[in-house]
Write an enzyme that holds these catalytic residues in place. Structure first.
Site, PDB file in Angstrom:
ATOM      1  NE  ARG A 185      27.184  61.891  16.055  1.00 61.90           N
ATOM      2  CZ  ARG A 185      26.947  63.160  16.374  1.00 61.90           C
ATOM      3  NH1 ARG A 185      25.920  63.474  17.150  1.00 61.90           N
ATOM      4  NH2 ARG A 185      27.691  64.134  15.884  1.00 61.90           N
ATOM      5  CG  ASP A 186      24.604  65.461  14.262  1.00 61.67           C
ATOM      6  OD1 ASP A 186      23.442  65.566  14.685  1.00 61.67           O
ATOM      7  OD2 ASP A 186      25.431  66.383  14.337  1.00 61.67           O
ATOM      8  CG  HIS A 214      29.489  69.391  13.717  1.00 65.11           C
ATOM      9  ND1 HIS A 214      29.550  68.025  13.537  1.00 65.11           N
ATOM     10  CD2 HIS A 214      28.240  69.639  14.176  1.00 65.11           C
ATOM     11  CE1 HIS A 214      28.384  67.483  13.873  1.00 65.11           C
ATOM     12  NE2 HIS A 214      27.569  68.442  14.265  1.00 65.11           N
ATOM     13  CG  HIS A 238      23.691  71.217  13.173  1.00 62.40           C
ATOM     14  ND1 HIS A 238      22.845  70.140  13.115  1.00 62.40           N
ATOM     15  CD2 HIS A 238      24.785  70.802  13.860  1.00 62.40           C
ATOM     16  CE1 HIS A 238      23.393  69.117  13.754  1.00 62.40           C
ATOM     17  NE2 HIS A 238      24.577  69.483  14.221  1.00 62.40           N
ATOM     18  CB  CYS A 281      21.997  67.765  19.556  1.00 63.53           C
ATOM     19  SG  CYS A 281      22.205  67.179  21.235  1.00 63.53           S
ATOM     20  CG  ASN A 328      24.618  67.390  10.887  1.00 62.66           C
ATOM     21  OD1 ASN A 328      23.815  66.622  11.364  1.00 62.66           O
ATOM     22  ND2 ASN A 328      25.682  67.795  11.529  1.00 62.66           N
TER      23      ASN A 328
HETATM   24  P1  HMG Z   1      23.611  60.296  33.504  1.00 63.99           P
HETATM   25  O1  HMG Z   1      22.176  60.010  33.649  1.00 63.99           O
HETATM   26  O2  HMG Z   1      24.164  61.478  34.186  1.00 63.99           O
HETATM   27  O3  HMG Z   1      24.564  59.093  33.845  1.00 63.99           O
HETATM   28  O4  HMG Z   1      23.906  60.334  31.955  1.00 63.99           O
HETATM   29  P2  HMG Z   1      24.571  57.914  34.802  1.00 63.99           P
HETATM   30  O5  HMG Z   1      25.997  57.500  34.879  1.00 63.99           O
HETATM   31  O6  HMG Z   1      23.828  58.235  36.071  1.00 63.99           O
HETATM   32  O7  HMG Z   1      23.761  56.793  33.981  1.00 63.99           O
HETATM   33  C1  HMG Z   1      22.381  56.807  33.770  1.00 63.99           C
HETATM   34  C2  HMG Z   1      21.995  55.502  33.112  1.00 63.99           C
HETATM   35  O8  HMG Z   1      22.629  55.371  31.844  1.00 63.99           O
HETATM   36  C3  HMG Z   1      22.445  54.282  33.905  1.00 63.99           C
HETATM   37  O9  HMG Z   1      21.530  53.244  33.630  1.00 63.99           O
HETATM   38  C4  HMG Z   1      23.773  53.947  33.287  1.00 63.99           C
HETATM   39  O10 HMG Z   1      24.130  52.591  33.438  1.00 63.99           O
HETATM   40  C5  HMG Z   1      23.517  54.241  31.835  1.00 63.99           C
HETATM   41  P3  HMG Z   1      20.384  52.849  34.687  1.00 63.99           P
HETATM   42  O11 HMG Z   1      21.149  52.429  35.888  1.00 63.99           O
HETATM   43  O12 HMG Z   1      19.580  54.111  34.916  1.00 63.99           O
HETATM   44  O13 HMG Z   1      19.635  51.787  33.979  1.00 63.99           O
HETATM   45  N1  HMG Z   1      24.720  54.622  31.097  1.00 63.99           N
HETATM   46  C6  HMG Z   1      25.074  54.048  29.945  1.00 63.99           C
HETATM   47  N2  HMG Z   1      24.513  53.062  29.215  1.00 63.99           N
HETATM   48  C7  HMG Z   1      25.124  52.727  28.074  1.00 63.99           C
HETATM   49  N3  HMG Z   1      26.239  53.344  27.619  1.00 63.99           N
HETATM   50  C8  HMG Z   1      26.817  54.329  28.304  1.00 63.99           C
HETATM   51  C9  HMG Z   1      26.226  54.716  29.518  1.00 63.99           C
HETATM   52  N4  HMG Z   1      26.545  55.642  30.434  1.00 63.99           N
HETATM   53  C10 HMG Z   1      25.608  55.567  31.395  1.00 63.99           C
HETATM   54  N5  HMG Z   1      27.915  54.925  27.828  1.00 63.99           N
HETATM   55  C11 HMG Z   1      25.321  60.290  30.008  1.00 63.99           C
HETATM   56  C12 HMG Z   1      25.161  60.742  31.434  1.00 63.99           C
HETATM   57  C13 HMG Z   1      26.525  60.973  29.422  1.00 63.99           C
HETATM   58  C14 HMG Z   1      25.533  58.782  29.990  1.00 63.99           C
HETATM   59  C15 HMG Z   1      24.015  60.627  29.213  1.00 63.99           C
HETATM   60  O14 HMG Z   1      23.667  61.960  29.455  1.00 63.99           O
HETATM   61  C16 HMG Z   1      24.170  60.413  27.742  1.00 63.99           C
HETATM   62  O15 HMG Z   1      24.297  59.291  27.269  1.00 63.99           O
HETATM   63  N6  HMG Z   1      24.155  61.512  26.926  1.00 63.99           N
HETATM   64  C17 HMG Z   1      24.360  61.416  25.510  1.00 63.99           C
HETATM   65  C18 HMG Z   1      23.746  62.592  24.849  1.00 63.99           C
HETATM   66  C19 HMG Z   1      23.961  62.517  23.346  1.00 63.99           C
HETATM   67  O16 HMG Z   1      24.315  61.501  22.777  1.00 63.99           O
HETATM   68  N7  HMG Z   1      23.730  63.667  22.671  1.00 63.99           N
HETATM   69  C20 HMG Z   1      23.853  63.756  21.249  1.00 63.99           C
HETATM   70  C21 HMG Z   1      25.287  63.758  20.792  1.00 63.99           C
HETATM   71  S1  HMG Z   1      26.078  65.344  20.972  1.00 63.99           S
HETATM   72  C22 HMG Z   1      25.641  66.201  19.523  1.00 63.99           C
HETATM   73  O17 HMG Z   1      24.788  65.770  18.813  1.00 63.99           O
HETATM   74  C23 HMG Z   1      26.410  67.435  19.164  1.00 63.99           C
HETATM   75  C24 HMG Z   1      27.428  67.176  18.034  1.00 63.99           C
HETATM   76  O18 HMG Z   1      26.785  66.714  16.859  1.00 63.99           O
HETATM   77  C25 HMG Z   1      28.219  68.460  17.713  1.00 63.99           C
HETATM   78  C26 HMG Z   1      27.329  69.694  17.507  1.00 63.99           C
HETATM   79  O19 HMG Z   1      26.360  69.635  16.706  1.00 63.99           O
HETATM   80  O20 HMG Z   1      27.638  70.702  18.152  1.00 63.99           O
HETATM   81  C27 HMG Z   1      28.452  66.106  18.444  1.00 63.99           C
HETATM   82 MG    MG Z   2      25.777  67.999  15.446  1.00 63.14          MG
END
Ligand code: HMG
Ligand code: MG
Length: 301
Positions: free
Chosen positions: A14-15, A207, A209, A240, A249
């Site tokens: 994933r990450d 966690h 990095h 991210c 990571n």
């Molecule tokens: P948004 O644009 O505010 O949401 O996104 P929305 O509800 O307006 O939806 C926009 C579009 O996405 C729409 O589609 C929705 O249907 C679709 P459109 O009508 O434009 O075609 N949608 C989805 N599609 C599939 N699955 C879903 C979903 N939700 C909405 N679940 C949202 C808000 C949260 C969805 C978006 O910002 C997002 O997906 N963000 C994810 C970001 C991400 O994955 N970041 C990386 C992970 S975090 C990380 O890496 C840190 C970590 O490792 C820890 C650390 O290192 O600190 C965990």
């Molecule tokens: Mg991370």
């Protein structure tokens, strides 16, 4: 989940892969997950049910999860940001999930387009339904040591968000150094504040990095404080897409070597893990940058 001294929570699929620009075939991801399980990993964060436009690399989550050959005794958590993600995860056969927010407003907005308070509201029904189904759950607190937009982050903010996640019923919180800026003094400051805030060491994972080479030192500091779960990515990939400056990571192979030399059990076989790391390297078409990936384990002459 573990009879060992330390839990290694693998985030490579994933990450590790989420920020890779070239599309990686689903088959290569599935093979990676198999090799991780072969090496003894029992918690493998598998993919994310997020907006495909936000993280194109993981847009195959539904297909991947449905095709995953689950091994008994292995947990395969997935990231879920909202109810839509939960529905997809459920349909694909998941039974463990992670919600994710952060200790800084600016990063939370950039990452999931919500305020911190808004994210907690969004997670409430997700976690309630997961709990009804008996799923294992985790909550991430990102930017716990520094934010790419706001800079330094105070420990009170980390404790506040972690507390809210625990109150929503997550089994554990994972405290993220998203852009890899922490050193051991920061780890002591934040972890001690979390412990004082009533969050037990066994409900906490770290966690790290390894952007600036401090991840293993941070693990050593966290071990001293009683933390026993560490996130790591085989092959040392990761970062991210919404955190400028984030890099890989902590590498699982580097973590395993350290724990072995410290005499702490974890259930992962280093030689088998290096086979999984080699698969990552081959899939991405570049050499491993991790220390132990390059040097191998120490074969005592
Ligand atoms: P948004 O644009 O505010 O949401 O996104 P929305 O509800 O307006 O939806 C926009 C579009 O996405 C729409 O589609 C929705 O249907 C679709 P459109 O009508 O434009 O075609 N949608 C989805 N599609 C599939 N699955 C879903 C979903 N939700 C909405 N679940 C949202 C808000 C949260 C969805 C978006 O910002 C997002 O997906 N963000 C994810 C970001 C991400 O994955 N970041 C990386 C992970 S975090 C990380 O890496 C840190 C970590 O490792 C820890 C650390 O290192 O600190 C965990
Ligand atoms: Mg991370």
């Amino acid at each position: 989940m573990s009879d060992h001294d330390v839990r290694i929570y693998e985030v490579g699929p994933r990450d590790g892969l989420q920020n890779e620009k070239e599309p990686i075939p689903t088959d290569a991801k599935l093979r990676f997950i198999e090799l991780l399980a072969d090496a003894g990993l029992r918690e493998i964060e598998t993919t994310s049910f997020v907006a495909p436009r936000a993280v194109p690399q993981l847009a195959d989550a539904d297909d991947l999860m449905a095709r995953l050959e689950r091994r008994p005794g292995v947990r395969y958590p997935v990231l879920v940001p909202n109810e839509r993600g939960l529905e997809r995860a459920e349909a694909a056969g998941a039974d463990a999930l992670c919600v994710f927010t952060a200790a800084s407003e600016a990063f939370t907005r950039a990452n999931i387009n919500m305020s911190i308070a808004g994210s907690i509201d969004a997670f409430r029904p997700v976690l309630a339904r997961a709990r009804e189904r008996g799923w294992w759950t985790r909550g991430y607190v990102s930017t716990a040591f520094g934010c790419p937009f706001q800079g330094e982050v105070g420990e009170a903010a980390v404790v506040g968000v972690a507390r809210q996640l625990i109150d929503l019923g997550v089994d554990e919180v994972s405290i993220g150094d998203t852009i890899g800026v922490a050193a051991p003094r920061d780890v002591r400051r934040v972890v001690e504040a979390l412990l004082r805030g009533g969050i037990a060491a066994d409900r906490m994972a770290m966690h790290f990095h390894d952007t600036r080479g401090t991840a293993l030192a941070n693990v050593a500091a966290a071990l001293e404080l009683g933390i026993r779960c560490f996130d790591a990515s085989t092959g040392g990939t990761g970062g991210c897409p919404f955190a400028p400056g984030a890099a890989g990571n902590l590498a699982t192979e580097d973590l395993v070597y350290l724990l072995d030399r410290e005499g702490l059990t974890h259930g992962v076989d280093l030689d088998a893990l290096l086979v999984a790391a080699a698969h990552v390297s081959q899939t991405l078409g570049r050499p491993l940058s991790t220390k132990v990936g390059q040097a191998g384990g120490w074969r005592v002459p």
